[in-house]
Design a protein around this motif. Sequence first.
Motif, PDB file in Angstrom:
ATOM      1  N   GLU A   1       0.904  -1.132  -0.035  1.00 51.74           N
ATOM      2  CA  GLU A   1      -0.154  -0.027   0.044  1.00 51.74           C
ATOM      3  C   GLU A   1       0.804   1.172  -0.106  1.00 51.74           C
ATOM      4  O   GLU A   1       1.780   1.374   0.781  1.00 51.74           O
ATOM      5  CB  GLU A   1      -0.969   0.179   1.279  1.00 51.74           C
ATOM      6  CG  GLU A   1      -1.838   1.340   1.332  1.00 51.74           C
ATOM      7  CD  GLU A   1      -2.672   1.415   2.647  1.00 51.74           C
ATOM      8  OE1 GLU A   1      -3.425   2.309   2.774  1.00 51.74           O
ATOM      9  OE2 GLU A   1      -2.548   0.587   3.450  1.00 51.74           O
ATOM     10  N   ASN A   2       0.450   2.047  -0.736  1.00 52.25           N
ATOM     11  CA  ASN A   2       1.183   3.391  -0.940  1.00 52.25           C
ATOM     12  C   ASN A   2       0.325   4.346  -0.070  1.00 52.25           C
ATOM     13  O   ASN A   2      -0.778   4.838  -0.617  1.00 52.25           O
ATOM     14  CB  ASN A   2       1.237   3.841  -2.568  1.00 52.25           C
ATOM     15  CG  ASN A   2       2.115   5.361  -2.701  1.00 52.25           C
ATOM     16  OD1 ASN A   2       3.069   5.439  -1.637  1.00 52.25           O
ATOM     17  ND2 ASN A   2       1.956   5.944  -3.643  1.00 52.25           N
ATOM     18  N   ARG A   3       1.060   4.626   0.900  1.00 49.12           N
ATOM     19  CA  ARG A   3       0.288   5.753   1.943  1.00 49.12           C
ATOM     20  C   ARG A   3       1.324   6.783   2.606  1.00 49.12           C
ATOM     21  O   ARG A   3       2.401   6.241   2.870  1.00 49.12           O
ATOM     22  CB  ARG A   3      -0.365   4.931   3.074  1.00 49.12           C
ATOM     23  CG  ARG A   3      -1.013   5.759   3.958  1.00 49.12           C
ATOM     24  CD  ARG A   3      -1.872   4.678   5.003  1.00 49.12           C
ATOM     25  NE  ARG A   3      -1.392   3.257   5.151  1.00 49.12           N
ATOM     26  CZ  ARG A   3      -0.984   3.173   6.268  1.00 49.12           C
ATOM     27  NH1 ARG A   3      -0.534   4.068   7.141  1.00 49.12           N
ATOM     28  NH2 ARG A   3      -0.355   1.746   6.306  1.00 49.12           N
ATOM     29  N   LEU A   4       1.036   7.929   2.641  1.00 47.05           N
ATOM     30  CA  LEU A   4       1.669   9.049   3.326  1.00 47.05           C
ATOM     31  C   LEU A   4       3.088   8.853   2.737  1.00 47.05           C
ATOM     32  O   LEU A   4       4.049   9.180   3.428  1.00 47.05           O
ATOM     33  CB  LEU A   4       1.836   8.709   4.704  1.00 47.05           C
ATOM     34  CG  LEU A   4       0.446   8.560   5.544  1.00 47.05           C
ATOM     35  CD1 LEU A   4       0.583   8.211   6.987  1.00 47.05           C
ATOM     36  CD2 LEU A   4      -0.164   9.912   5.358  1.00 47.05           C
ATOM     37  N   HIS A   5       3.141   8.927   1.322  1.00 44.09           N
ATOM     38  CA  HIS A   5       4.376   9.050   0.761  1.00 44.09           C
ATOM     39  C   HIS A   5       5.392   7.829   1.024  1.00 44.09           C
ATOM     40  O   HIS A   5       6.824   7.924   0.900  1.00 44.09           O
ATOM     41  CB  HIS A   5       5.048  10.453   0.745  1.00 44.09           C
ATOM     42  CG  HIS A   5       4.322  11.566   0.525  1.00 44.09           C
ATOM     43  ND1 HIS A   5       3.866  11.803  -0.681  1.00 44.09           N
ATOM     44  CD2 HIS A   5       3.781  12.298   1.488  1.00 44.09           C
ATOM     45  CE1 HIS A   5       3.095  12.667  -0.583  1.00 44.09           C
ATOM     46  NE2 HIS A   5       3.044  13.188   0.642  1.00 44.09           N
ATOM     47  N   ARG A   6       5.062   6.696   1.515  1.00 40.10           N
ATOM     48  CA  ARG A   6       5.489   5.669   1.811  1.00 40.10           C
ATOM     49  C   ARG A   6       4.907   4.506   1.426  1.00 40.10           C
ATOM     50  O   ARG A   6       3.722   4.494   1.138  1.00 40.10           O
ATOM     51  CB  ARG A   6       5.956   5.450   3.341  1.00 40.10           C
ATOM     52  CG  ARG A   6       6.820   6.595   3.897  1.00 40.10           C
ATOM     53  CD  ARG A   6       8.307   6.584   3.559  1.00 40.10           C
ATOM     54  NE  ARG A   6       8.973   5.255   3.910  1.00 40.10           N
ATOM     55  CZ  ARG A   6       9.537   5.020   5.223  1.00 40.10           C
ATOM     56  NH1 ARG A   6       9.637   5.998   6.094  1.00 40.10           N
ATOM     57  NH2 ARG A   6      10.094   3.863   5.247  1.00 40.10           N
ATOM     58  N   VAL A   7       5.749   3.404   1.017  1.00 33.49           N
ATOM     59  CA  VAL A   7       4.911   1.960   1.000  1.00 33.49           C
ATOM     60  C   VAL A   7       5.123   1.144   1.910  1.00 33.49           C
ATOM     61  O   VAL A   7       6.027   0.760   2.564  1.00 33.49           O
ATOM     62  CB  VAL A   7       5.588   1.286  -0.517  1.00 33.49           C
ATOM     63  CG1 VAL A   7       5.060   0.007  -0.660  1.00 33.49           C
ATOM     64  CG2 VAL A   7       5.392   2.115  -1.620  1.00 33.49           C
ATOM     65  N   PHE A   8       3.842   0.657   2.367  1.00 30.75           N
ATOM     66  CA  PHE A   8       3.749  -0.340   3.598  1.00 30.75           C
ATOM     67  C   PHE A   8       3.574  -1.679   2.986  1.00 30.75           C
ATOM     68  O   PHE A   8       2.454  -1.874   2.014  1.00 30.75           O
ATOM     69  CB  PHE A   8       2.757   0.005   4.623  1.00 30.75           C
ATOM     70  CG  PHE A   8       3.174   1.341   5.052  1.00 30.75           C
ATOM     71  CD1 PHE A   8       3.606   1.184   6.434  1.00 30.75           C
ATOM     72  CD2 PHE A   8       2.719   2.640   4.577  1.00 30.75           C
ATOM     73  CE1 PHE A   8       3.983   2.546   7.102  1.00 30.75           C
ATOM     74  CE2 PHE A   8       2.964   3.805   5.066  1.00 30.75           C
ATOM     75  CZ  PHE A   8       3.628   3.657   6.465  1.00 30.75           C
ATOM     76  N   VAL A   9       4.214  -2.684   3.420  1.00 32.73           N
ATOM     77  CA  VAL A   9       3.732  -4.266   3.250  1.00 32.73           C
ATOM     78  C   VAL A   9       3.033  -5.102   4.239  1.00 32.73           C
ATOM     79  O   VAL A   9       3.460  -4.912   5.432  1.00 32.73           O
ATOM     80  CB  VAL A   9       5.172  -5.068   2.960  1.00 32.73           C
ATOM     81  CG1 VAL A   9       4.614  -6.291   2.157  1.00 32.73           C
ATOM     82  CG2 VAL A   9       6.144  -4.254   1.958  1.00 32.73           C
ATOM     83  N   THR A  10       1.836  -5.365   4.024  1.00 29.55           N
ATOM     84  CA  THR A  10       1.209  -6.023   4.781  1.00 29.55           C
ATOM     85  C   THR A  10       1.412  -7.538   4.685  1.00 29.55           C
ATOM     86  O   THR A  10       1.103  -8.097   3.464  1.00 29.55           O
ATOM     87  CB  THR A  10      -0.259  -5.729   4.725  1.00 29.55           C
ATOM     88  OG1 THR A  10      -0.627  -4.477   5.129  1.00 29.55           O
ATOM     89  CG2 THR A  10      -1.136  -6.610   5.902  1.00 29.55           C
ATOM     90  N   LEU A  11       1.827  -8.209   5.642  1.00 31.39           N
ATOM     91  CA  LEU A  11       2.332  -9.684   5.698  1.00 31.39           C
ATOM     92  C   LEU A  11       1.115 -10.568   6.031  1.00 31.39           C
ATOM     93  O   LEU A  11       0.044  -9.932   6.640  1.00 31.39           O
ATOM     94  CB  LEU A  11       3.465 -10.208   6.327  1.00 31.39           C
ATOM     95  CG  LEU A  11       4.724  -9.057   6.097  1.00 31.39           C
ATOM     96  CD1 LEU A  11       5.866  -9.479   6.983  1.00 31.39           C
ATOM     97  CD2 LEU A  11       5.273  -9.381   4.610  1.00 31.39           C
ATOM     98  N   THR A  12       1.220 -11.939   5.604  1.00 31.39           N
ATOM     99  CA  THR A  12      -0.006 -12.657   6.021  1.00 31.39           C
ATOM    100  C   THR A  12      -0.187 -13.022   7.473  1.00 31.39           C
ATOM    101  O   THR A  12      -1.382 -13.398   7.901  1.00 31.39           O
ATOM    102  CB  THR A  12       0.184 -13.982   5.293  1.00 31.39           C
ATOM    103  OG1 THR A  12       1.603 -14.754   5.455  1.00 31.39           O
ATOM    104  CG2 THR A  12       0.090 -13.807   3.590  1.00 31.39           C
ATOM    105  N   ASP A  13       0.660 -12.860   8.201  1.00 32.88           N
ATOM    106  CA  ASP A  13       0.743 -12.913   9.581  1.00 32.88           C
ATOM    107  C   ASP A  13       0.203 -11.627  10.319  1.00 32.88           C
ATOM    108  O   ASP A  13      -0.044 -11.537  11.710  1.00 32.88           O
ATOM    109  CB  ASP A  13       1.871 -13.337  10.363  1.00 32.88           C
ATOM    110  CG  ASP A  13       3.030 -12.363  10.268  1.00 32.88           C
ATOM    111  OD1 ASP A  13       2.924 -11.328   9.645  1.00 32.88           O
ATOM    112  OD2 ASP A  13       4.279 -12.796  10.450  1.00 32.88           O
ATOM    113  N   GLY A  14      -0.101 -10.642   9.511  1.00 31.91           N
ATOM    114  CA  GLY A  14      -0.709  -9.303  10.155  1.00 31.91           C
ATOM    115  C   GLY A  14       0.268  -8.184  10.284  1.00 31.91           C
ATOM    116  O   GLY A  14       0.274  -7.155  10.402  1.00 31.91           O
TER     117      GLY A  14
END
Length: 218
Positions: free
Chosen positions: A133-146
Amino acid sequence: MVVGYTSAFFRERGREVQIDTYGNGTGLLESGKQYDLYLLDVMMPGLNGIETAARLGKGSSPVVLITSSLEAAVDGYSVNAAGFILKPVGKKDFEATMERVVKQRLGGDDACISVVHNRVPLQLKLERIAWFENRLHRVFVTLTDGEVISIHQKLTELQEELGGYPGFLRCHQSYLVNLEQVERLEDSCFYMKDGQMIPISRNFYKQSKNAYYHHRLK
């Protein structure tokens, strides 16, 4: 040193690992525990590394012998050692041996992507990724374990790097999803297996719908 190298090796490749240490081969054997990989020093007190490997049996998990002698390495072939690391143990040589052993014996060829998290390079297994997810000028990765981690790459860069993996789909200007983690497509959203909802933008809807159903039919 070896414990630190081992922990870092698996952590940097996105693989969870539990490491137990023993002062000698007898302690390992008496523990009764089974491990996926053994790193044995040839010069352990009591039962040495080769004797310990012999008692583990040739059908056991792979054994890597740590030795200061090439002659001991020759003896290691009698116990079907998967690899050898010469002392003094250097990080580069350690990782080279581990890369080969893990790839050949532990399925280390699982598809991964290189990311940078907190200035530290990591190898993330693709199967662990739910979405980007691209949010707040950063990319965040959500992993399958949360777990959620931030990385330095841009979403367009990740999309290009994952171009050879049709299981990853750009469905929105701000989202790149792993179709393996999609529970269903409904209206203009993907509902993920963890219950989260990922929007599909109008510009990406047709290709997202086609990619989703094609993936489901595989």
